[in-house]
Design an enzyme around this catalytic site. Structure first.
Site, PDB file in Angstrom:
ATOM      1  N   GLY A 220       0.819  -1.204   0.000  1.00 23.16           N
ATOM      2  CA  GLY A 220       0.000   0.000   0.000  1.00 23.16           C
ATOM      3  C   GLY A 220       0.849   1.249   0.000  1.00 23.16           C
ATOM      4  CD  GLU A 240       4.811  -3.297  -3.988  1.00 28.64           C
ATOM      5  OE1 GLU A 240       5.027  -2.089  -4.286  1.00 28.64           O
ATOM      6  OE2 GLU A 240       3.809  -3.914  -4.328  1.00 28.64           O
ATOM      7  CB  CYS A 274       3.075  -0.731  -7.202  1.00 27.26           C
ATOM      8  SG  CYS A 274       3.280  -2.489  -7.532  1.00 27.26           S
TER       9      CYS A 274
END
Length: 467
Positions: A220, A240, A274
């Protein structure tokens, strides 16, 4: 325990594109969390005594059940999530691979012999190390990969023999609940998995601060990660986090190939990825050609309902997220960037957006944006490109396009990140590889084998023999 069936307070779950309510989930309370922790403590004993063969069988059965539910899983991702139906199918395929890898790694967890007798005075010792389950795992997952990122935490946890309490994103809880049902059907004891839904402010910090929890696996944002780390106490944490993934395109590269890869990497899942391409540093000699090709291919992307087969761009997760993207674009322009394409929302979607900016534009170059926005900047040489890539506080993935192996190795050595992709997009990833970042992009590594290692403790065994 998937949810507390006696809980009468529920929250709606929405179709991310139409805004229609597609289901409800319970709002968990602190009592629900305590119940889940009590149950997980029982699961800890079950997992510790579960043979590897039984763990392998559960994971393999889960793969079979997921294959049977392939279409249902895909449609659920494309309905409550942000991916188009074709992208959702790719996610299910990856999730299947993640669970299959977990099953295979569960059969390969092993320690090593220790040469005690290599030390003077220990000639009568022999021994080895064992890999043991770490204990209760709390897994907190985001909306953008609502199935595969759950699999990346639950698959290795089960493989290592650990109970898990899963907290999925409030935007995408239904796919997590569906997957939990699959694991139960595959034979996972209910003591080894609980799923907590709803806003965390209603159940306090117990989920992360309770001393029974031995590892937190979080994917997140940075702000939430900092809050978790402050409150977690003495336990292992794997995170992460954010990213601002850069790409370098040199004049000796295959420009056409670089353009195709970068367009895909920038706008897959509407840029809510991401490791998606966010910044592209292009050699001055090919800059104009690259911009023209990149703009042309971006313009061909189709926006629409994610359940339509030929759509490329689906929804942004929320109106709040759209407002944040707008703010980023406006701030970048005020700081000197030029808007080439996009820069506006269309319904629940955001038009793929291209900015051209100087490398020194600290907004476009350093600030994270979670949406379909990419910044193109001109550089004079590789050294300058590496310097500006590293200027960002993030360091997850970076990429370079070049046909010169020396340039590739210079970038590999100089780039501050967790992964360098050569001649492909920053969002290239297979589920077997170690995955994670440096700086504000995270702590530790995911990937099935890496996660199993993080979720295991090493126990040393030594025998003193009478020889």
């Amino acid at each position: 325990m998937l949810i507390d069936q006696k809980n009468t307070v529920t929250l709606p779950v929405y179709n991310s594109y139409t805004g229609e309510t597609i289901g409800t989930v319970p709002q968990a309370t602190s009592e629900d969390v305590m119940q889940a922790l009590d149950l997980a403590k029982k699961g800890e004993a079950i997992g510790k005594n579960m043979p590897a063969a039984a763990r392998v069988a559960i994971l393999k059965k889960a793969v079979i059940l997921m294959e049977q539910d392939f279409d249902a899983l895909s449609n659920l991702i494309a309905t409550e999530g942000v991916k188009t139906i074709s992208q959702a199918r790719k996610e299910v395929e990856r999730a299947l691979n993640t669970m299959q890898l977990s099953a295979e790694e569960a059969a390969r967890i092993s320690g090593a012999t220790i040469p005690f007798n290599a030390v003077a005075g220990s000639e009568d010792r022999v021994g080895y190390e064992l890999k043991c389950p770490i204990g209760i795992v709390v897994a907190i997952t985001p909306f953008n990969d609502p199935l595969n990122l759950v699999c990346h935490k639950l698959g290795p946890a089960i493989a290592a023999g650990n109970p898990v309490i899963l907290k999925p994103s409030d935007y995408t809880p239904l796919i997590a609940l569906k997957f939990g049902e699959i694991l139960y059907e595959a034979g996972l004891p209910k003591e080894m998995l609980s799923i907590i839904t709803g806003a965390p402010e209603h159940f306090g910090d117990a989920l992360i601060s309770d001393e029974r929890v031995r590892l937190i696996s979080f994917t997140g944002g940075v702000a939430a990660a900092e809050a978790i780390q402050r409150k977690a106490g003495l336990k292992k944490i794997v995170m992460e986090l954010g990213s601002n993934s850069p790409v370098i395109v040199l004049s000796d590269a295959d420009v056409a190939d670089a353009v195709v890869s970068c367009v895909s990497g920038a706008f897959f899942a509407s840029g809510q990825n991401c490791v998606g391409v966010k910044r592209i540093f292009i050699d001055a000699g090919i800059f104009d050609s690259f911009v023209a090709q990149f703009t042309s291919q971006t313009a061909a992307l189709k926006i629409g309902s994610p359940l339509t087969e030929d759509v490329d761009i689906g929804p942004i997760v929320s109106q709040h997220a759209i407002a944040q993207i707008d703010s980023y674009v406006e701030e970048s322009i005020k700081n000197g960037a030029k808007l080439i394409a996009g820069g506006k929302a269309v319904g629940a979607s955001y038009v793929p957006t291209i900015l051209v900016a100087e490398c020194s534009n600290d907004i476009a170059n350093c600030k994270e944006v979670f949406g379909p926005v990419v910044t193109l900047s001109k550089v004079e040489n590789l050294e300058q490109a590496i310097t500006y890539c590293n200027k960002s506080p993030f360091g997850l993935h970076a990429a370079i396009f070049t046909n010169d192996i020396n340039n590739a190795h210079k970038a590999i050595k100089g780039l501050e990140c967790g992964g360098v992709i050569v001649n492909d997009s920053t969002d290239y990833r297979i589920d077997a590889m170690p995955f994670g970042g440096v700086k504000l992009s995270g702590i530790g590594r995911e990937g099935v084998k890496s996660t199993i290692e993080a979720m295991s403790e090493t126990k040393v065994v030594c025998f003193k023999l009478k020889l």
